[in-house]
Design a protein around this motif. Structure first.
Motif, PDB file in Angstrom:
ATOM      1  N   GLU A  35       0.760  -1.226   0.068  1.00 54.23           N
ATOM      2  CA  GLU A  35      -0.096  -0.010  -0.006  1.00 54.23           C
ATOM      3  C   GLU A  35       0.959   1.504  -0.046  1.00 54.23           C
ATOM      4  O   GLU A  35       1.854   1.294   0.443  1.00 54.23           O
ATOM      5  CB  GLU A  35      -0.795  -0.003   1.308  1.00 54.23           C
ATOM      6  CG  GLU A  35      -2.114   1.004   1.175  1.00 54.23           C
ATOM      7  CD  GLU A  35      -2.976   0.840   2.226  1.00 54.23           C
ATOM      8  OE1 GLU A  35      -3.951   1.578   2.221  1.00 54.23           O
ATOM      9  OE2 GLU A  35      -2.671   0.060   3.239  1.00 54.23           O
ATOM     10  N   ASP A  90      -1.708  -3.057 -16.287  1.00 55.83           N
ATOM     11  CA  ASP A  90      -1.383  -3.531 -14.994  1.00 55.83           C
ATOM     12  C   ASP A  90      -0.076  -4.172 -15.093  1.00 55.83           C
ATOM     13  O   ASP A  90       0.347  -4.859 -13.974  1.00 55.83           O
ATOM     14  CB  ASP A  90      -2.324  -4.722 -14.651  1.00 55.83           C
ATOM     15  CG  ASP A  90      -3.765  -4.259 -14.292  1.00 55.83           C
ATOM     16  OD1 ASP A  90      -4.133  -4.149 -13.011  1.00 55.83           O
ATOM     17  OD2 ASP A  90      -4.622  -4.086 -15.291  1.00 55.83           O
ATOM     18  N   LEU A 102      -4.258  -8.281  -8.902  1.00 59.88           N
ATOM     19  CA  LEU A 102      -5.133  -7.283  -8.062  1.00 59.88           C
ATOM     20  C   LEU A 102      -5.166  -8.052  -6.725  1.00 59.88           C
ATOM     21  O   LEU A 102      -4.828  -7.310  -5.578  1.00 59.88           O
ATOM     22  CB  LEU A 102      -6.560  -7.550  -8.612  1.00 59.88           C
ATOM     23  CG  LEU A 102      -7.541  -6.665  -7.767  1.00 59.88           C
ATOM     24  CD1 LEU A 102      -7.035  -5.114  -7.774  1.00 59.88           C
ATOM     25  CD2 LEU A 102      -8.839  -6.692  -8.364  1.00 59.88           C
ATOM     26  N   GLY A 105      -1.487  -9.656  -5.041  1.00 62.55           N
ATOM     27  CA  GLY A 105      -0.520  -8.644  -5.274  1.00 62.55           C
ATOM     28  C   GLY A 105       0.761  -8.932  -5.564  1.00 62.55           C
ATOM     29  O   GLY A 105       1.778  -8.205  -5.680  1.00 62.55           O
ATOM     30  N   ARG A 147      -9.386  -7.296 -14.214  1.00 59.90           N
ATOM     31  CA  ARG A 147      -7.946  -7.058 -13.498  1.00 59.90           C
ATOM     32  C   ARG A 147      -7.222  -8.414 -13.711  1.00 59.90           C
ATOM     33  O   ARG A 147      -7.766  -9.530 -13.746  1.00 59.90           O
ATOM     34  CB  ARG A 147      -8.143  -6.529 -12.214  1.00 59.90           C
ATOM     35  CG  ARG A 147      -8.618  -5.155 -12.009  1.00 59.90           C
ATOM     36  CD  ARG A 147      -7.891  -4.090 -12.571  1.00 59.90           C
ATOM     37  NE  ARG A 147      -6.823  -3.951 -12.006  1.00 59.90           N
ATOM     38  CZ  ARG A 147      -6.424  -3.105 -10.941  1.00 59.90           C
ATOM     39  NH1 ARG A 147      -7.390  -2.558 -10.468  1.00 59.90           N
ATOM     40  NH2 ARG A 147      -5.106  -3.094 -10.347  1.00 59.90           N
ATOM     41  N   VAL A 188      -5.795  -2.364  -1.979  1.00 59.88           N
ATOM     42  CA  VAL A 188      -6.571  -2.475  -3.169  1.00 59.88           C
ATOM     43  C   VAL A 188      -8.175  -2.410  -2.661  1.00 59.88           C
ATOM     44  O   VAL A 188      -8.816  -2.538  -3.736  1.00 59.88           O
ATOM     45  CB  VAL A 188      -6.606  -3.357  -4.186  1.00 59.88           C
ATOM     46  CG1 VAL A 188      -5.252  -3.605  -4.615  1.00 59.88           C
ATOM     47  CG2 VAL A 188      -6.744  -4.812  -3.612  1.00 59.88           C
ATOM     48  N   ASP A 191      -9.302   0.580  -4.709  1.00 60.90           N
ATOM     49  CA  ASP A 191      -9.394   0.316  -6.273  1.00 60.90           C
ATOM     50  C   ASP A 191     -10.824  -0.348  -6.713  1.00 60.90           C
ATOM     51  O   ASP A 191     -11.526  -0.224  -7.577  1.00 60.90           O
ATOM     52  CB  ASP A 191      -8.342  -0.452  -6.479  1.00 60.90           C
ATOM     53  CG  ASP A 191      -7.018   0.218  -6.100  1.00 60.90           C
ATOM     54  OD1 ASP A 191      -6.759   0.293  -5.114  1.00 60.90           O
ATOM     55  OD2 ASP A 191      -5.976   0.058  -7.172  1.00 60.90           O
ATOM     56  N   ASP A 239      -8.668   3.852   1.402  1.00 54.74           N
ATOM     57  CA  ASP A 239      -7.775   3.520   0.268  1.00 54.74           C
ATOM     58  C   ASP A 239      -7.761   4.551  -0.709  1.00 54.74           C
ATOM     59  O   ASP A 239      -8.360   4.234  -1.672  1.00 54.74           O
ATOM     60  CB  ASP A 239      -7.806   2.139  -0.088  1.00 54.74           C
ATOM     61  CG  ASP A 239      -6.765   1.798  -1.190  1.00 54.74           C
ATOM     62  OD1 ASP A 239      -5.670   2.319  -1.285  1.00 54.74           O
ATOM     63  OD2 ASP A 239      -7.067   0.912  -1.936  1.00 54.74           O
ATOM     64  N   GLU A 245      -3.024   3.239  -9.683  1.00 50.00           N
ATOM     65  CA  GLU A 245      -4.265   3.322 -10.267  1.00 50.00           C
ATOM     66  C   GLU A 245      -4.352   4.391 -10.933  1.00 50.00           C
ATOM     67  O   GLU A 245      -5.271   4.281 -12.035  1.00 50.00           O
ATOM     68  CB  GLU A 245      -5.202   3.515  -8.841  1.00 50.00           C
ATOM     69  CG  GLU A 245      -6.633   3.246  -9.046  1.00 50.00           C
ATOM     70  CD  GLU A 245      -7.558   3.296  -8.011  1.00 50.00           C
ATOM     71  OE1 GLU A 245      -8.885   3.393  -8.051  1.00 50.00           O
ATOM     72  OE2 GLU A 245      -7.014   3.504  -6.850  1.00 50.00           O
TER      73      GLU A 245
END
Length: 274
Positions: A35, A90, A102, A105, A147, A188, A191, A239, A245
């Motif tokens: 993060e 991505d 996604l 990770g 994703r 995420v 997201d 987040d 993103e």
């Protein structure tokens, strides 16, 4: 990578917005496996003067309708074209040969996509059974919510709604799940929320597909709803958009669909609508 489709009709506006915004988006994203703090979205002002000008000053249904009109002007991909698009959108900023998954990770080779257990495949964040749109061109191929994800982890998520709680997912223990919901890893959560908000604004039942809408329930089955809205709004706040993103949003706008996820540019619009 060459464009897959000719830009949508609003060429002049799109080009102006893209040119203004691209100069402001970070060119180097932080490590996507952890993060990161959200950088200021400095492109928002330029986009407000161009792309979002018809939405400014509105709230509630009026804002939702204005954004729907704006983002519905897009190019569409086939489901097979999604593979190559995701390898671009991505891409791991630390390794251009890989994509970042996604939920899991992890960084994984772009070429290891497919259907085997340790491959990555195309995860529909708005589960395609919620509204029964499958992989049809439109919501089924919209890369704002598609994703890369580990095949096994994607299977665990299935078509579950989003909510807090559950037990750790075996191959991706930063995520949890129970019988009717899935909680993504902290990095995420926002997201996921913003992808759900995008889908609800983009697909409102006027283009041959179901009118998608978040609600505050889980276990929505095949209905065109997904929850839990109150939790998704919390995740949006918890987040905020990071550089990964924001870059993804810009790449989709510049090279593929030529539309944007407005909730990445303006996360506060989620509260203004819902």
């Amino acid at each position: 990578m060459p464009r897959l489709r000719t830009p949508a009709p609003r060429t002049a506006l799109v080009a102006l917005a893209a040119g203004l915004a691209l100069t402001c988006v970070a060119t180097t994203a932080p490590a996507a496996t952890s993060e990161s703090s959200a950088p200021a979205n400095r492109s928002a002002t330029a986009l407000d003067d161009t792309y979002y000008q018809d939405a400014l000053g509105k709230t509630g249904p009026a804002l939702k309708d204005a954004l729907h009109t704006i983002i519905s002007d897009q190019s569409k991909l086939s489901y097979s074209q999604v593979w190559d698009a995701l390898k671009d959108t991505d891409e791991d900023p630390a390794n251009s040969s890989n994509v970042v998954l996604l939920y899991a990770g992890r960084s994984q080779s772009k070429s290891s996509n497919g259907g085997d257990v340790d491959d990555w495949n195309r995860e529909h964040v708005w589960a395609k059974s919620h509204g029964d749109f499958g992989t049809a061109t439109g919501p089924g191929t919209d890369i704002h919510h598609l994703r890369p994800e580990d095949v096994s982890v994607n299977s665990v998520r299935g078509n579950k709604d989003f909510d807090n709680g559950g037990s750790p997912v075996g191959e991706a223990p930063e995520n949890t799940t129970d019988s009717d919901s899935f909680e993504p890893r902290d990095a995420v959560k926002g997201d996921v929320a913003r992808m759900i908000f995008y889908m609800a604004v983009r697909y409102q039942g006027d283009d041959g597909f179901a009118d998608l809408e978040p609600n505050d329930r889980v276990d929505n089955g095949s209905q065109p709803y997904i929850g839990r809205l109150s939790v998704l709004k919390q995740w949006n706040e918890q987040d905020p958009p990071d550089a990964f993103e924001q870059r993804r949003n810009q790449v989709i706008f510049d090279r593929y669909q030529h539309n944007r996820n407005p909730f990445i540019d303006h996360p506060e619009w989620a509260e203004a609508i819902w």
